[in-house]
Enzyme design. Structure first.
Site, PDB file in Angstrom:
ATOM      1  N   THR A  13       0.818  -1.212   0.000  1.00 40.31           N
ATOM      2  CA  THR A  13       0.000   0.000   0.000  1.00 40.31           C
ATOM      3  C   THR A  13       0.852   1.263   0.000  1.00 40.31           C
ATOM      4  O   THR A  13       0.682   2.150  -0.836  1.00 40.31           O
ATOM      5  CB  THR A  13      -0.924   0.002   1.235  1.00 40.31           C
ATOM      6  OG1 THR A  13      -1.757  -1.158   1.181  1.00 40.31           O
ATOM      7  CG2 THR A  13      -1.788   1.234   1.254  1.00 40.31           C
ATOM      8  N   VAL A  14       1.800   1.354   0.947  1.00 37.56           N
ATOM      9  CA  VAL A  14       2.603   2.573   1.063  1.00 37.56           C
ATOM     10  C   VAL A  14       3.584   2.696  -0.092  1.00 37.56           C
ATOM     11  O   VAL A  14       3.760   3.782  -0.659  1.00 37.56           O
ATOM     12  CB  VAL A  14       3.344   2.608   2.419  1.00 37.56           C
ATOM     13  CG1 VAL A  14       4.209   3.863   2.521  1.00 37.56           C
ATOM     14  CG2 VAL A  14       2.352   2.560   3.571  1.00 37.56           C
ATOM     15  N   GLU A 129       9.879   9.532   9.434  1.00 40.54           N
ATOM     16  CA  GLU A 129       8.697  10.322   9.788  1.00 40.54           C
ATOM     17  C   GLU A 129       7.409   9.511   9.695  1.00 40.54           C
ATOM     18  O   GLU A 129       6.497   9.655  10.511  1.00 40.54           O
ATOM     19  CB  GLU A 129       8.596  11.550   8.871  1.00 40.54           C
ATOM     20  CG  GLU A 129       7.417  12.451   9.147  1.00 40.54           C
ATOM     21  CD  GLU A 129       7.467  13.118  10.505  1.00 40.54           C
ATOM     22  OE1 GLU A 129       6.698  12.683  11.396  1.00 40.54           O
ATOM     23  OE2 GLU A 129       8.270  14.041  10.690  1.00 40.54           O
ATOM     24  N   GLY A 134       1.152   8.170  10.655  1.00 35.89           N
ATOM     25  CA  GLY A 134       0.871   8.253   9.219  1.00 35.89           C
ATOM     26  C   GLY A 134       1.175   9.587   8.587  1.00 35.89           C
ATOM     27  O   GLY A 134       2.328   9.970   8.427  1.00 35.89           O
ATOM     28  N   ILE A 136       0.641  12.621   9.711  1.00 35.15           N
ATOM     29  CA  ILE A 136       0.907  13.754  10.604  1.00 35.15           C
ATOM     30  C   ILE A 136       2.420  13.920  10.753  1.00 35.15           C
ATOM     31  O   ILE A 136       3.093  12.991  11.207  1.00 35.15           O
ATOM     32  CB  ILE A 136       0.286  13.538  12.001  1.00 35.15           C
ATOM     33  CG1 ILE A 136      -1.220  13.246  11.886  1.00 35.15           C
ATOM     34  CG2 ILE A 136       0.528  14.743  12.894  1.00 35.15           C
ATOM     35  CD1 ILE A 136      -1.866  12.841  13.196  1.00 35.15           C
ATOM     36  N   GLY A 187     -10.738  -2.623   5.783  1.00 38.22           N
ATOM     37  CA  GLY A 187      -9.289  -2.575   5.601  1.00 38.22           C
ATOM     38  C   GLY A 187      -8.551  -1.790   6.668  1.00 38.22           C
ATOM     39  O   GLY A 187      -7.348  -1.541   6.553  1.00 38.22           O
ATOM     40  N   LYS A 205       4.950   3.093  18.769  1.00 32.73           N
ATOM     41  CA  LYS A 205       4.949   4.506  18.378  1.00 32.73           C
ATOM     42  C   LYS A 205       5.287   5.403  19.569  1.00 32.73           C
ATOM     43  O   LYS A 205       5.979   6.418  19.409  1.00 32.73           O
ATOM     44  CB  LYS A 205       3.589   4.878  17.794  1.00 32.73           C
ATOM     45  CG  LYS A 205       3.323   4.197  16.449  1.00 32.73           C
ATOM     46  CD  LYS A 205       1.885   4.356  15.994  1.00 32.73           C
ATOM     47  CE  LYS A 205       1.641   3.615  14.681  1.00 32.73           C
ATOM     48  NZ  LYS A 205       0.211   3.612  14.297  1.00 32.73           N
TER      49      LYS A 205
END
Length: 427
Positions: A13-14, A129, A134, A136, A187, A205
């Site tokens: 996806t990314v 980052e 995500g 932000i 999803g 995180k």
């Protein structure tokens, strides 16, 4: 215009989002950096898999050595996931002089300091980052915009899956399993949602945020972690009646210059900004001694938001290459950190109990509270079934040590069971 060649490791996806944004925004990126950024090679696991992104002119391979040995490739984006394999690949790439950008929070939370050391030795940049929240840009904001301030607390909703589930439970009054199923169908949740729903993803995180905000290294073992899989819909409804929303919140806080990091369900007053963060969105509140409380809000996952954070890192690396300033750490702030004591961590608490309906039970609970010098803010009792009542109480501020004593003592009482105990964020 000079060309900087980029390699991409992983095309899920990314990775697909990175390819798409770089193609679509090529002119703007070139005008900002003064260089033409070109994706030369993409490494994938399955060459036969169909892709929903234009790969014209890009070399697609399943061999990591095609990245490592290509001297024309200066920047590599790692979006393949995993920890062990990704670590091995990134170490080899750094030793080959490649600058690394990764969205891999598990890897950075576990081996970030080690990889940053290796990057420095090879005069390479290592940016990540996209590993937190995500779309932000929270990490670079902490490094740059809070450089002169003293951060005292970072807290937030940093996992979109759990926030979506809690939103469905709160707004639509659906049970946990049904809300999870909805998240999976849309999803937002993996087929195996364990890392998300048990708070592990959020904890990783918070490790990274703690490192950036306070310069302190903590591990998963240092964090008090509780997920949402055991959250009772009745507690969410009860909290709502009391003026609170229940959210999975990560909190990193300085207490007497010691650090306390936790992840778990928390009651948030409805008039506070975090209470209004719905569905898959994320939000991080940073409290500085000078600036006070600031909030950063946006999509916490997804192809384009996360890819946009990756692109901001690519642009930052490109600028370093142009200026000849590569090899600096993403975050240079570092100091020794000690864990806050349980007697120092103080919050109001929400406690719900299953109590056998017979005389003297409330007296037992009151005696427990009195014995640890804790006091009630309010007590509510409702019928649970023919034999049991549900007793909900909120407390005035008390220490984590007092809470532990209360829960231990209540567990020893016949006919009384603890359903839940959650922090309450103060008004």
């Amino acid at each position: 215009m000079q060309v900087i060649n980029i390699g991409v490791l992983g095309l899920g996806t990314v990775g697909s989002g990175v390819v798409r944004i770089l193609r679509d925004h090529q002119n703007k990126i070139s005008s900002i950096t003064g260089r033409k950024l070109v994706i030369k090679t993409v490494v994938v696991h399955d060459l036969a898999k169909k892709r929903n992104v234009d790969l014209a002119g890009i070399n697609v391979t399943d061999k990591i050595d095609d990245l490592i040995n290509d001297k024309d490739i200066q920047i590599v984006v790692e979006v393949m996931g995993t920890v062990t394999t990704a670590k091995e690949y990134i170490e080899r790439l750094l030793n080959a002089g490649k600058h690394i950008i990764t969205a891999n929070k598990d890897l950075i939370a576990t081996y970030g300091s080690e990889l940053a050391e290796l990057a420095g030795k090879n005069n390479c940049d290592l940016f990540y980052e996209a590993s937190v929240a995500g779309g932000i840009p929270i990490l670079r904001t902490i490094v740059n915009s809070f450089a002169a301030d003293r951060i005292v607390e970072v807290k937030g909703i940093v996992n979109g899956t759990t926030n979506y589930i809690m939103t469905q439970m709160s707004q639509n009054h659906v049970e946990y399993q049904k809300a999870l199923q909805s998240a999976q169908e849309l999803g937002f949740a993996e087929p195996d949602p364990t890392n998300d729903v048990e708070g592990i993803d959020a904890a990783y995180k918070m490790i990274i945020l703690t490192r950036f905000a306070f310069g302190m290294n903590v591990t998963l073992d240092d964090i008090e972690v509780e997920g949402i899989s055991n959250v009772d819909l009745e507690d969410i409804k009860q909290a709502k009646e009391l003026g609170y929303n229940v959210k999975l919140v990560g909190i990193a806080k300085l207490i007497n210059d010691r650090i306390k990091v936790s992840v778990g369900p928390v009651l948030i007053p409805e008039d506070q900004p975090l209470a209004a963060v719905q569905n898959e969105n994320n939000a991080v509140l940073v409290t500085g001694a000078a600036v006070g409380e600031t909030m950063f809000y946006g999509p916490g996952a997804g192809e384009l938001p996360t890819a946009n954070s990756v692109l901001s890192d690519i642009i930052a690396v490109t600028k370093d290459i142009v200026l000849g300033t590569t090899g600096s750490r993403f975050n240079d702030f570092s100091r020794e950190g000690k864990q806050a004591l349980a007697t120092e961590v103080v919050y109001p608490y929400y406690i719900s109990l299953r109590v056998k309906d017979r005389p003297g039970q409330m007296l037992k609970i009151t005696e427990v509270m009195t014995s640890v010098k804790a006091s009630f803010h309010l007590i509510l009792q409702t019928e649970l079934d023919d034999d049991y009542a549900r007793v909900v109480m909120t407390t005035h501020k008390m220490s984590e040590a007092q809470l532990t004593e209360i829960l231990g003592a209540v567990a020893g009482l016949e006919g009384i069971d603890v359903i839940a105990s959650y922090k309450v964020l103060p008004d």
